[in-house]
Design a protein around this motif. Structure first.
Motif, PDB file in Angstrom:
ATOM      1  N   UNK A 177       0.821  -1.219   0.000  1.00 29.52           N
ATOM      2  CA  UNK A 177       0.000   0.000   0.000  1.00 29.52           C
ATOM      3  C   UNK A 177       0.851   1.264   0.000  1.00 29.52           C
ATOM      4  N   UNK A 178       0.249   2.362  -0.417  1.00 31.55           N
ATOM      5  CA  UNK A 178       0.907   3.665  -0.395  1.00 31.55           C
ATOM      6  C   UNK A 178       1.035   4.108   1.069  1.00 31.55           C
ATOM      7  N   UNK A 179       2.264   4.247   1.552  1.00 29.04           N
ATOM      8  CA  UNK A 179       2.516   4.590   2.957  1.00 29.04           C
ATOM      9  C   UNK A 179       2.906   6.058   3.124  1.00 29.04           C
ATOM     10  N   UNK A 180       2.522   6.896   2.173  1.00 26.70           N
ATOM     11  CA  UNK A 180       2.876   8.315   2.253  1.00 26.70           C
ATOM     12  C   UNK A 180       2.313   8.955   3.510  1.00 26.70           C
ATOM     13  N   UNK A 181       1.018   8.710   3.783  1.00 27.50           N
ATOM     14  CA  UNK A 181       0.395   9.307   4.968  1.00 27.50           C
ATOM     15  C   UNK A 181       0.979   8.741   6.250  1.00 27.50           C
ATOM     16  N   UNK A 182       1.346   7.468   6.246  1.00 20.93           N
ATOM     17  CA  UNK A 182       1.973   6.868   7.422  1.00 20.93           C
ATOM     18  C   UNK A 182       3.310   7.546   7.721  1.00 20.93           C
ATOM     19  N   UNK A 183       4.102   7.788   6.684  1.00 21.74           N
ATOM     20  CA  UNK A 183       5.387   8.468   6.887  1.00 21.74           C
ATOM     21  C   UNK A 183       5.178   9.895   7.368  1.00 21.74           C
ATOM     22  N   UNK A 184       4.180  10.576   6.807  1.00 22.40           N
ATOM     23  CA  UNK A 184       3.906  11.950   7.237  1.00 22.40           C
ATOM     24  C   UNK A 184       3.548  11.999   8.713  1.00 22.40           C
ATOM     25  N   UNK A 185       2.763  11.026   9.162  1.00 21.87           N
ATOM     26  CA  UNK A 185       2.398  11.006  10.580  1.00 21.87           C
ATOM     27  C   UNK A 185       3.618  10.739  11.456  1.00 21.87           C
ATOM     28  N   UNK A 189       3.416  14.175  13.815  1.00 19.88           N
ATOM     29  CA  UNK A 189       2.010  13.813  14.018  1.00 19.88           C
ATOM     30  C   UNK A 189       1.113  15.030  14.040  1.00 19.88           C
ATOM     31  N   UNK A 190       1.503  16.062  14.794  1.00 19.19           N
ATOM     32  CA  UNK A 190       0.639  17.230  14.914  1.00 19.19           C
ATOM     33  C   UNK A 190       0.487  17.959  13.580  1.00 19.19           C
ATOM     34  N   UNK A 191       1.581  18.078  12.837  1.00 20.29           N
ATOM     35  CA  UNK A 191       1.517  18.747  11.532  1.00 20.29           C
ATOM     36  C   UNK A 191       0.638  17.958  10.571  1.00 20.29           C
ATOM     37  N   UNK A 192       0.709  16.638  10.635  1.00 17.67           N
ATOM     38  CA  UNK A 192      -0.106  15.781   9.768  1.00 17.67           C
ATOM     39  C   UNK A 192      -1.580  16.013  10.023  1.00 17.67           C
ATOM     40  N   UNK A 193      -1.979  16.132  11.291  1.00 16.82           N
ATOM     41  CA  UNK A 193      -3.383  16.316  11.619  1.00 16.82           C
ATOM     42  C   UNK A 193      -3.841  17.744  11.327  1.00 16.82           C
ATOM     43  N   UNK A 194      -3.000  18.728  11.614  1.00 17.06           N
ATOM     44  CA  UNK A 194      -3.372  20.112  11.353  1.00 17.06           C
ATOM     45  C   UNK A 194      -3.507  20.398   9.866  1.00 17.06           C
ATOM     46  N   UNK A 432     -12.560  10.476   1.047  1.00 14.97           N
ATOM     47  CA  UNK A 432     -11.455   9.530   0.833  1.00 14.97           C
ATOM     48  C   UNK A 432     -10.091  10.138   1.124  1.00 14.97           C
ATOM     49  N   UNK A 433      -9.900  11.436   0.820  1.00 19.84           N
ATOM     50  CA  UNK A 433      -8.597  12.048   1.056  1.00 19.84           C
ATOM     51  C   UNK A 433      -8.356  12.343   2.543  1.00 19.84           C
ATOM     52  N   UNK A 434      -9.402  12.260   3.375  1.00 19.59           N
ATOM     53  CA  UNK A 434      -9.237  12.534   4.802  1.00 19.59           C
ATOM     54  C   UNK A 434      -9.515  11.312   5.664  1.00 19.59           C
ATOM     55  N   UNK A 435      -9.591  10.144   5.045  1.00 19.05           N
ATOM     56  CA  UNK A 435      -9.933   8.946   5.809  1.00 19.05           C
ATOM     57  C   UNK A 435      -8.859   8.634   6.852  1.00 19.05           C
ATOM     58  N   UNK A 436      -7.592   8.688   6.475  1.00 15.26           N
ATOM     59  CA  UNK A 436      -6.511   8.347   7.404  1.00 15.26           C
ATOM     60  C   UNK A 436      -6.436   9.334   8.551  1.00 15.26           C
ATOM     61  N   UNK A 437      -6.488  10.629   8.245  1.00  4.76           N
ATOM     62  CA  UNK A 437      -6.342  11.628   9.298  1.00  4.76           C
ATOM     63  C   UNK A 437      -7.541  11.606  10.232  1.00  4.76           C
ATOM     64  N   UNK A 438      -8.724  11.311   9.709  1.00  5.53           N
ATOM     65  CA  UNK A 438      -9.912  11.219  10.562  1.00  5.53           C
ATOM     66  C   UNK A 438      -9.814  10.020  11.499  1.00  5.53           C
ATOM     67  N   UNK A 439      -9.356   8.893  10.969  1.00  2.00           N
ATOM     68  CA  UNK A 439      -9.216   7.696  11.794  1.00  2.00           C
ATOM     69  C   UNK A 439      -8.186   7.911  12.899  1.00  2.00           C
ATOM     70  N   UNK A 440      -7.039   8.500  12.573  1.00  2.00           N
ATOM     71  CA  UNK A 440      -5.997   8.746  13.570  1.00  2.00           C
ATOM     72  C   UNK A 440      -6.481   9.748  14.609  1.00  2.00           C
ATOM     73  N   UNK A 441      -7.166  10.790  14.156  1.00  2.69           N
ATOM     74  CA  UNK A 441      -7.659  11.810  15.075  1.00  2.69           C
ATOM     75  C   UNK A 441      -8.621  11.224  16.102  1.00  2.69           C
ATOM     76  N   UNK A 442      -9.543  10.363  15.654  1.00  3.15           N
ATOM     77  CA  UNK A 442     -10.495   9.765  16.587  1.00  3.15           C
ATOM     78  C   UNK A 442      -9.820   8.747  17.500  1.00  3.15           C
ATOM     79  N   UNK A 443      -8.828   8.042  16.984  1.00  2.87           N
ATOM     80  CA  UNK A 443      -8.073   7.128  17.852  1.00  2.87           C
ATOM     81  C   UNK A 443      -7.387   7.902  18.973  1.00  2.87           C
ATOM     82  N   UNK A 444      -6.710   9.006  18.620  1.00  2.00           N
ATOM     83  CA  UNK A 444      -6.010   9.807  19.630  1.00  2.00           C
ATOM     84  C   UNK A 444      -7.002  10.390  20.632  1.00  2.00           C
ATOM     85  N   UNK A 445      -8.147  10.830  20.134  1.00  2.00           N
ATOM     86  CA  UNK A 445      -9.159  11.419  21.024  1.00  2.00           C
ATOM     87  C   UNK A 445      -9.654  10.382  22.030  1.00  2.00           C
ATOM     88  N   UNK A 446      -9.895   9.168  21.564  1.00  2.00           N
ATOM     89  CA  UNK A 446     -10.363   8.113  22.484  1.00  2.00           C
ATOM     90  C   UNK A 446      -9.298   7.764  23.507  1.00  2.00           C
TER      91      UNK A 446
END
Length: 452
Positions: A177-185, A189-194, A432-446
């Protein structure tokens, strides 16, 4: 078609060994034929015309002696063992030409059909030299592929005849899979979410493990001021807490029929896997235990829970090749399986199609049992077509009907989601372009709210 004709046809298609005439030789023969035809009309003997053709043909064969023998050329291919889907990579072909002749070449590599084919690649190799020939390619589909033969054609400087050789260069390449977003995080991490308009939420006051003592800044909770250190250093100091480590996260990836719906880039399953890998990286980086289950009508992959960044590669190698099945997903079976393999309380993060899941009444029965032990969260890709049609202007009767049906579907989805959420089962859809950041954001919030 006879075997000899098949071999000849394959030779012209860059698929066999042999010798072929070039366009230059054919052009010479066209000019010669036209000149001899005019001469024949003028009374020249046909035996003379035939003799001239044979002589020219035999002279042209001398061109073959001014190019290297096939056994003299040596080939090697250098390409990555792993390629990320959708990203461009460089493949290098090394060619050694120890002969005394300079050659012009063109070649085709036997890449799988799902790869970009920039062929034929052309160039020149000087005598008694080695060259590295680079070309770019991109893989469109995940999986494990075999790259074997290299079809290479070359000719001398006269360019009347062309030699073709087929070289066996067996290699295996994995398209992950494309791991671009994983590397960005992992980089920030904070810059990736912002970047996506979200930020890491503050945790509940006084909740979590003590991390460190730092200087007080405007906005900190005054209740967390460390008065002992403040008196000692004569500077206002505050305690900083972080979420407890060692929580269990279970990633569920739906590989059923509806996950094959095409998006702008790839399909729903591709985006789900990429987002899941980003969540896995975030959880492992924070010291949590992560397990992964990929399923459709049955369990396809199960990776037991473990922690540490090395576990990221274990998960990647286990799920990089999973594909969409033509069958409907069996949610009841996966939840039943989950009860057996996951005994400890964990966050169940399911990547699936929300609308399909809402029709599964049987899944609600199992989830009610799981809810007492686990925390459930479902995330899916938003149907942009449905949203767009629900907002379209009703310019005519047909457009009004389409808009009405789209709004009806959205209302049904909203009503069913509310019913499930009243049972304590959270659901959300994201572009679709915000699926990863939304999932990570909710994980961190929980995690920050210490819901586990």
């Amino acid at each position: 078609m006879t075997k000899s004709l098949k071999s000849l046809w394959a030779r012209f298609l860059f698929q066999d060994k042999g010798i072929l005439p070039t366009k230059r030789l054919l052009f010479v023969y066209v000019i010669l034929t036209a000149a001899l035809a005019i001469a024949a009309i003028g009374g020249v003997s046909w035996w003379y015309v035939l003799t001239i053709n044979i002589v020219v043909f035999l002279v042209s064969l001398a061109d073959l002696f001014f190019s290297p023998k096939k056994s003299q050329l040596k080939f090697n291919r250098v390409m990555p063992e792993e390629m990320e889907r959708g990203l461009s990579y460089v493949v290098t072909i090394k060619v050694d030409n120890p002969s005394a002749y300079t050659v012009s070449y063109r070649f085709i590599d036997s890449l799988p059909q799902s790869f970009v084919h920039p062929f034929p690649v052309r160039g020149t190799i000087a005598k008694d030299s080695s060259v590295k020939i680079d070309y770019d390619t991109t893989a469109a589909d995940r999986g494990k592929y075999e790259v074997n033969k290299l079809y290479f054609r070359y000719r001398s400087l006269f360019g009347l005849w062309e030699k073709q050789t087929t070289v066996e260069l067996p290699q295996t390449v994995k398209v992950i899979p494309d791991l671009t977003e994983t590397r960005q995080y992992l980089e920030n991490a904070q810059k990736f979410l912002l970047y996506e308009g979200l930020k890491i939420r503050k945790q509940l006051s006084g909740v979590g493990e003590f991390a460190k003592i730092r200087s007080y800044v405007v906005g900190d909770d005054p209740r967390k001021i460390n008065w002992r250190q403040t008196a000692k250093l004569r500077e206002v100091m505050t305690n900083e807490y972080e979420p407890e480590h060692g929580k269990f996260i279970t990633i569920l990836i739906d590989c059923g029929r509806m996950m094959g719906a095409e998006l702008k880039k790839g399909n729903r399953l591709e985006k789900a896997i990429e987002a899941a890998m980003t969540v896995v990286a975030a959880a492992l980086q924070k010291g949590d235990y992560v397990s992964v289950i990929a399923f459709s009508k049955e369990i396809k992959v199960f990776v037991p829970a473990a922690k540490g960044m090395a576990h990221l590669q274990t998960i990647l190698q286990a799920i990089y090749h999973v594909q969409v099945d033509a069958a409907e997903s069996n949610y009841a079976a996966v939840f039943q399986y989950l009860e057996m393999v996951q005994k400890k309380r964990s966050l169940l993060l399911l990547f699936s199609d929300v609308r399909t899941f809402l029709y599964e009444e049987s899944a609600l029965v199992y989830l009610k049992r799981l809810r007492s032990r686990h925390l459930f969260f479902l995330i899916g890709v938003e149907d942009q077509t449905l949203v767009k049609r629900s907002k379209a202007a009703p310019t005519d009767i047909q457009a009004a009907m389409v808009k009405s049906i789209a709004q009806q579907q959205l209302l049904f989805k909203k009503r069913e989601k509310n019913k499930w959420e009243r049972q304590g089962l959270q659901m959300i859809e994201a572009p679709e372009e915000k699926l990863a950041v939304t999932a990570v954001s909710h994980y961190i919030e929980m995690m920050n709210q210490n819901l586990l």
